[in-house]
Scaffold this motif. Structure first.
Motif, mmCIF file in Angstrom:
data_model
loop_
_atom_site.group_PDB
_atom_site.id
_atom_site.type_symbol
_atom_site.label_atom_id
_atom_site.label_comp_id
_atom_site.label_asym_id
_atom_site.label_seq_id
_atom_site.Cartn_x
_atom_site.Cartn_y
_atom_site.Cartn_z
ATOM 1 N N ASP A 67 0.830 -1.206 0.000
ATOM 2 C CA ASP A 67 0.000 0.000 0.000
ATOM 3 C C ASP A 67 0.864 1.255 0.000
ATOM 4 O O ASP A 67 0.604 2.203 -0.761
ATOM 5 N N GLU A 68 1.902 1.290 0.818
ATOM 6 C CA GLU A 68 2.764 2.467 0.899
ATOM 7 C C GLU A 68 3.494 2.712 -0.416
ATOM 8 O O GLU A 68 3.601 3.850 -0.887
ATOM 9 N N ALA A 69 4.003 1.644 -1.034
ATOM 10 C CA ALA A 69 4.693 1.786 -2.314
ATOM 11 C C ALA A 69 3.750 2.323 -3.383
ATOM 12 O O ALA A 69 4.129 3.181 -4.194
ATOM 13 N N ALA A 70 2.508 1.833 -3.375
ATOM 14 C CA ALA A 70 1.532 2.295 -4.363
ATOM 15 C C ALA A 70 1.195 3.767 -4.165
ATOM 16 O O ALA A 70 1.140 4.545 -5.126
ATOM 17 N N MET A 71 0.980 4.172 -2.910
ATOM 18 C CA MET A 71 0.622 5.556 -2.630
ATOM 19 C C MET A 71 1.763 6.523 -2.953
ATOM 20 O O MET A 71 1.525 7.663 -3.363
ATOM 21 N N LEU A 72 2.988 6.072 -2.773
ATOM 22 C CA LEU A 72 4.146 6.918 -3.065
ATOM 23 C C LEU A 72 4.669 6.727 -4.483
ATOM 24 O O LEU A 72 5.658 7.351 -4.872
ATOM 25 N N ALA A 73 3.993 5.858 -5.254
ATOM 26 C CA ALA A 73 4.374 5.599 -6.652
ATOM 27 C C ALA A 73 5.848 5.231 -6.755
ATOM 28 O O ALA A 73 6.614 5.809 -7.531
ATOM 29 N N GLN A 74 6.262 4.242 -5.950
ATOM 30 C CA GLN A 74 7.642 3.792 -5.977
ATOM 31 C C GLN A 74 7.686 2.277 -5.879
ATOM 32 O O GLN A 74 6.729 1.648 -5.437
ATOM 33 N N PRO A 75 8.801 1.672 -6.277
ATOM 34 C CA PRO A 75 8.924 0.219 -6.159
ATOM 35 C C PRO A 75 8.996 -0.207 -4.691
ATOM 36 O O PRO A 75 9.411 0.567 -3.822
ATOM 37 N N ARG A 76 8.651 -1.458 -4.435
ATOM 38 C CA ARG A 76 8.706 -1.977 -3.067
ATOM 39 C C ARG A 76 10.133 -2.281 -2.609
ATOM 40 O O ARG A 76 10.369 -2.464 -1.414
ATOM 41 N N ASN A 77 11.063 -2.303 -3.530
ATOM 42 C CA ASN A 77 12.444 -2.634 -3.136
ATOM 43 C C ASN A 77 13.267 -1.392 -2.816
ATOM 44 O O ASN A 77 14.492 -1.465 -2.701
ATOM 45 N N ARG A 78 12.616 -0.246 -2.660
ATOM 46 C CA ARG A 78 13.317 0.973 -2.258
ATOM 47 C C ARG A 78 12.790 1.431 -0.909
ATOM 48 O O ARG A 78 11.580 1.447 -0.678
ATOM 49 N N PRO A 79 13.676 1.795 0.002
ATOM 50 C CA PRO A 79 13.241 2.134 1.363
ATOM 51 C C PRO A 79 12.459 3.436 1.438
ATOM 52 O O PRO A 79 12.531 4.283 0.539
ATOM 53 N N ILE A 80 11.719 3.571 2.513
ATOM 54 C CA ILE A 80 11.034 4.816 2.826
ATOM 55 C C ILE A 80 11.556 5.315 4.170
ATOM 56 O O ILE A 80 12.097 4.556 4.972
ATOM 57 N N LEU A 81 11.405 6.604 4.404
ATOM 58 C CA LEU A 81 11.692 7.202 5.694
ATOM 59 C C LEU A 81 10.369 7.395 6.426
ATOM 60 O O LEU A 81 9.410 7.885 5.837
ATOM 61 N N VAL A 82 10.310 6.978 7.671
ATOM 62 C CA VAL A 82 9.085 7.101 8.453
ATOM 63 C C VAL A 82 9.328 8.137 9.546
ATOM 64 O O VAL A 82 10.248 7.994 10.355
ATOM 65 N N VAL A 83 8.504 9.185 9.523
ATOM 66 C CA VAL A 83 8.647 10.276 10.488
ATOM 67 C C VAL A 83 7.409 10.314 11.378
ATOM 68 O O VAL A 83 6.295 10.521 10.903
ATOM 69 N N GLU A 84 7.613 10.079 12.664
ATOM 70 C CA GLU A 84 6.554 10.267 13.648
ATOM 71 C C GLU A 84 6.738 11.653 14.248
ATOM 72 O O GLU A 84 7.838 12.022 14.645
#
Length: 245
Positions: free
Chosen positions: A196-213
């Motif tokens: 879901d996150e990869a789809a919403m950010l329009a990026q592949p699943r094999n690339r990391p994301i940064l999570v900011v709380e």
């Protein structure tokens, strides 16, 4: 248009293709964010097979000049957005200051009882009704953030409707009487995205994301928002402002 590649000067064909496309980008024939021609079109242009072409595209991607999105094609990589995290963090202002066009989309909203984590961060009792806005933030139409944002429902009863109208958390808070607010807490982690996150950010699943709380508070120090926001790591560079003495 066809480009003639040298078969005799000792430079691999894929390397010559890489150099030619790099020059196209440097000279502005392909702009940041542009979709490159298809594999078939590029193979015809350079008169090579797809294996040779893919080797060149892999090199361009490794050097950060293009990004390859499965099912969509290859694109010229945009400039990385400098995203400053400070006491006064405002999405629209940060994006606009870099001559990019900010955008905010409300994916959905719901009223939920505060979980233990949400209650702790907002300083409310467990199960207190909170409005959750699921938002995507974009720069020049390209998504860079995807977040779940929680607001105490009693204080911000019209959060969803106001945000849907103007696409700004700042304006939504102002409409509910919060004229200004400051960042109270920021935590950052990195991980691989869910589907879901990869789809919403329009990026592949094999690339990391940064999570900011993050927790924002009004000028009296009362929390007004708890956010759990994912950033497309290849499109943003998080910057921390040093506190002024």
């Amino acid at each position: 248009m066809q480009d003639d590649l040298s078969r005799r000067d000792g430079i691999a064909l894929w390397r010559q293709i890489e150099q030619a496309i790099t020059q196209d980008i440097a000279e502005g024939r392909f702009q940041p964010g542009d979709r490159l021609p298809t594999e078939t079109q590029l193979a015809e242009r350079f008169r090579v097979n797809r294996h040779t072409l893919r080797r060149a595209m892999e090199a361009l991607e490794a050097h950060g000049l293009v990004r390859v999105e499965q099912g969509r094609g290859s694109f010229v990589q945009e400039h990385v957005l400098d995203y400053a995290l400070s006491a006064r963090t405002r999405f629209s202002e940060i994006v606009s200051a870099q001559n990019r066009i900010p955008g905010g989309t409300l994916i959905d909203s719901s009223t939920l009882p505060a979980s233990e984590a949400v209650a702790e961060e907002l300083g409310v009792a467990l199960d207190t009704p909170c409005i959750m806005l699921r938002l995507v933030g974009a720069a020049d139409g390209r998504p860079i953030t995807y977040g779940n944002n929680y607001f105490p429902a009693a204080r911000f009863p019209n959060a969803a409707a106001v945000y849907a109208e103007n696409g700004s958390v700042t304006e939504m808070l102002r409409a509910h009487g919060v004229s200004d607010y400051r960042r109270k807490l920021t935590r950052i982690t990195a991980r691989m995205p869910s589907e879901d996150e990869a789809a919403m950010l329009a990026q592949p699943r094999n690339r990391p994301i940064l999570v900011v709380e993050a927790v924002d508070a009004d000028l009296d120090g009362v929390p007004v928002r708890y956010g759990y926001v994912r950033f497309a790591s290849e499109r943003v560079q998080l910057i921390f402002d040093a506190p002024k003495e």
